[in-house]
Design a protein around this motif. Sequence first.
Motif, PDB file in Angstrom:
ATOM      1  N   ILE A  86       0.834  -1.207   0.000  1.00  0.00           N
ATOM      2  CA  ILE A  86       0.000   0.000   0.000  1.00  0.00           C
ATOM      3  C   ILE A  86       0.865   1.251   0.000  1.00  0.00           C
ATOM      4  N   ARG A  87       1.949   1.253   0.750  1.00  0.00           N
ATOM      5  CA  ARG A  87       2.829   2.423   0.798  1.00  0.00           C
ATOM      6  C   ARG A  87       3.324   2.774  -0.605  1.00  0.00           C
ATOM      7  N   GLN A  88       3.695   1.761  -1.369  1.00  0.00           N
ATOM      8  CA  GLN A  88       4.210   1.996  -2.720  1.00  0.00           C
ATOM      9  C   GLN A  88       3.132   2.580  -3.638  1.00  0.00           C
ATOM     10  N   VAL A  89       1.905   2.041  -3.605  1.00  0.00           N
ATOM     11  CA  VAL A  89       0.864   2.559  -4.502  1.00  0.00           C
ATOM     12  C   VAL A  89       0.406   3.954  -4.096  1.00  0.00           C
ATOM     13  N   MET A  90       0.720   4.373  -2.860  1.00  0.00           N
ATOM     14  CA  MET A  90       0.353   5.710  -2.401  1.00  0.00           C
ATOM     15  C   MET A  90       1.436   6.741  -2.721  1.00  0.00           C
ATOM     16  N   GLU A  91       2.505   6.307  -3.393  1.00  0.00           N
ATOM     17  CA  GLU A  91       3.554   7.241  -3.816  1.00  0.00           C
ATOM     18  C   GLU A  91       3.165   7.889  -5.132  1.00  0.00           C
ATOM     19  N   ASP A  92       3.315   9.199  -5.221  1.00  0.00           N
ATOM     20  CA  ASP A  92       3.048   9.891  -6.481  1.00  0.00           C
ATOM     21  C   ASP A  92       3.965   9.347  -7.562  1.00  0.00           C
ATOM     22  N   GLY A  93       3.392   9.098  -8.727  1.00  0.00           N
ATOM     23  CA  GLY A  93       4.183   8.632  -9.854  1.00  0.00           C
ATOM     24  C   GLY A  93       4.261   7.132  -9.987  1.00  0.00           C
ATOM     25  N   PHE A  94       3.845   6.368  -8.965  1.00  0.00           N
ATOM     26  CA  PHE A  94       3.900   4.914  -9.072  1.00  0.00           C
ATOM     27  C   PHE A  94       2.723   4.437  -9.918  1.00  0.00           C
ATOM     28  N   SER A  95       2.986   3.583 -10.886  1.00  0.00           N
ATOM     29  CA  SER A  95       1.928   3.034 -11.730  1.00  0.00           C
ATOM     30  C   SER A  95       2.300   1.636 -12.162  1.00  0.00           C
ATOM     31  N   THR A  96       1.329   0.723 -12.078  1.00  0.00           N
ATOM     32  CA  THR A  96       1.547  -0.623 -12.604  1.00  0.00           C
ATOM     33  C   THR A  96       0.942  -0.760 -13.989  1.00  0.00           C
ATOM     34  N   SER A  97       0.150   0.261 -14.410  1.00  0.00           N
ATOM     35  CA  SER A  97      -0.540   0.161 -15.698  1.00  0.00           C
ATOM     36  C   SER A  97       0.106   1.020 -16.776  1.00  0.00           C
ATOM     37  N   GLY A  98       1.203   1.700 -16.453  1.00  0.00           N
ATOM     38  CA  GLY A  98       1.836   2.576 -17.426  1.00  0.00           C
ATOM     39  C   GLY A  98       1.195   3.950 -17.495  1.00  0.00           C
ATOM     40  N   GLY A  99       0.257   4.212 -16.575  1.00  0.00           N
ATOM     41  CA  GLY A  99      -0.411   5.518 -16.536  1.00  0.00           C
ATOM     42  C   GLY A  99       0.460   6.547 -15.835  1.00  0.00           C
ATOM     43  N   LEU A 100      -0.152   7.674 -15.508  1.00  0.00           N
ATOM     44  CA  LEU A 100       0.595   8.766 -14.883  1.00  0.00           C
ATOM     45  C   LEU A 100       0.896   8.526 -13.404  1.00  0.00           C
ATOM     46  N   GLY A 101       0.212   7.573 -12.792  1.00  0.00           N
ATOM     47  CA  GLY A 101       0.464   7.281 -11.392  1.00  0.00           C
ATOM     48  C   GLY A 101      -0.147   8.303 -10.453  1.00  0.00           C
ATOM     49  N   ALA A 102      -1.185   8.999 -10.903  1.00  0.00           N
ATOM     50  CA  ALA A 102      -1.857   9.979 -10.045  1.00  0.00           C
ATOM     51  C   ALA A 102      -2.976   9.318  -9.247  1.00  0.00           C
ATOM     52  N   GLY A 103      -3.314   8.093  -9.583  1.00  0.00           N
ATOM     53  CA  GLY A 103      -4.406   7.304  -9.021  1.00  0.00           C
ATOM     54  C   GLY A 103      -4.786   7.524  -7.589  1.00  0.00           C
ATOM     55  N   LEU A 104      -4.386   6.612  -6.710  1.00  0.00           N
ATOM     56  CA  LEU A 104      -4.814   6.670  -5.313  1.00  0.00           C
ATOM     57  C   LEU A 104      -4.288   7.894  -4.572  1.00  0.00           C
ATOM     58  N   PRO A 105      -3.035   8.338  -4.797  1.00  0.00           N
ATOM     59  CA  PRO A 105      -2.619   9.582  -4.148  1.00  0.00           C
ATOM     60  C   PRO A 105      -3.487  10.770  -4.590  1.00  0.00           C
ATOM     61  N   GLY A 106      -3.900  10.751  -5.853  1.00  0.00           N
ATOM     62  CA  GLY A 106      -4.770  11.803  -6.363  1.00  0.00           C
ATOM     63  C   GLY A 106      -6.125  11.778  -5.686  1.00  0.00           C
ATOM     64  N   VAL A 107      -6.677  10.588  -5.508  1.00  0.00           N
ATOM     65  CA  VAL A 107      -7.960  10.454  -4.812  1.00  0.00           C
ATOM     66  C   VAL A 107      -7.839  11.000  -3.390  1.00  0.00           C
ATOM     67  N   LYS A 108      -6.748  10.657  -2.727  1.00  0.00           N
ATOM     68  CA  LYS A 108      -6.536  11.133  -1.353  1.00  0.00           C
ATOM     69  C   LYS A 108      -6.493  12.661  -1.306  1.00  0.00           C
ATOM     70  N   ARG A 109      -5.849  13.279  -2.288  1.00  0.00           N
ATOM     71  CA  ARG A 109      -5.772  14.752  -2.330  1.00  0.00           C
ATOM     72  C   ARG A 109      -7.122  15.391  -2.631  1.00  0.00           C
ATOM     73  N   LEU A 110      -7.914  14.756  -3.478  1.00  0.00           N
ATOM     74  CA  LEU A 110      -9.205  15.317  -3.880  1.00  0.00           C
ATOM     75  C   LEU A 110     -10.254  15.259  -2.773  1.00  0.00           C
ATOM     76  N   MET A 111     -10.114  14.289  -1.890  1.00  0.00           N
ATOM     77  CA  MET A 111     -11.117  14.070  -0.845  1.00  0.00           C
ATOM     78  C   MET A 111     -10.571  14.566   0.503  1.00  0.00           C
ATOM     79  N   ASP A 112     -11.459  14.680   1.489  1.00  0.00           N
ATOM     80  CA  ASP A 112     -11.051  15.165   2.817  1.00  0.00           C
ATOM     81  C   ASP A 112     -10.542  14.041   3.714  1.00  0.00           C
ATOM     82  N   GLU A 113     -11.085  12.856   3.542  1.00  0.00           N
ATOM     83  CA  GLU A 113     -10.662  11.688   4.322  1.00  0.00           C
ATOM     84  C   GLU A 113     -10.457  10.534   3.351  1.00  0.00           C
ATOM     85  N   PHE A 114      -9.489   9.674   3.675  1.00  0.00           N
ATOM     86  CA  PHE A 114      -9.157   8.559   2.787  1.00  0.00           C
ATOM     87  C   PHE A 114      -8.635   7.406   3.632  1.00  0.00           C
ATOM     88  N   ASP A 115      -9.196   6.224   3.414  1.00  0.00           N
ATOM     89  CA  ASP A 115      -8.752   5.050   4.162  1.00  0.00           C
ATOM     90  C   ASP A 115      -8.727   3.852   3.216  1.00  0.00           C
TER      91      ASP A 115
END
Length: 133
Positions: A86-115
């Motif tokens: 989980i720590r690795q996927v929460m790092e900005d820029g990490f991607s297993t799909s070749g995408g931008l890696g904004a995924g879960l860290p981006g969701v955390k930034r967009l929302m007020d709480e994240f678990d």
Amino acid sequence: MSIQSCVKILNEWDIVAARQLGRNVAKELGFGTVDQARITTAISELARNIYLYAGQGQICIEKIYDGPKSGLKVIAVDSGPGINDIRQVMEDGFSTSGGLGAGLPGVKRLMDEFDILSSPGKGTDIRAVKWLR
């Protein structure tokens, strides 16, 4: 009492349906257009992750209340392969799909709480909240 509405994620059209559900609930609660966009972007990312990595799961949207505060909770659940690090996927820029890696860290930034809870081989459960300002 809170009421949950859910969309099963089985194909790409379900991602659109989950986004629309989230936008409608956010609008009902009185979120402005900027926060509606944040919420729908977060839902889109979570639903896309379910589709790409787990194959199927569901997105649930719930109106929540805490005293005078009201908000929207997004619950993304799947029984896919889970996340090994989980720590690795929460790092900005990490991607297993070749995408931008904004995924879960981006969701955390967009929302007020994240678990996030995930067990390899058992699936992932993500809960994110946006409070009405």
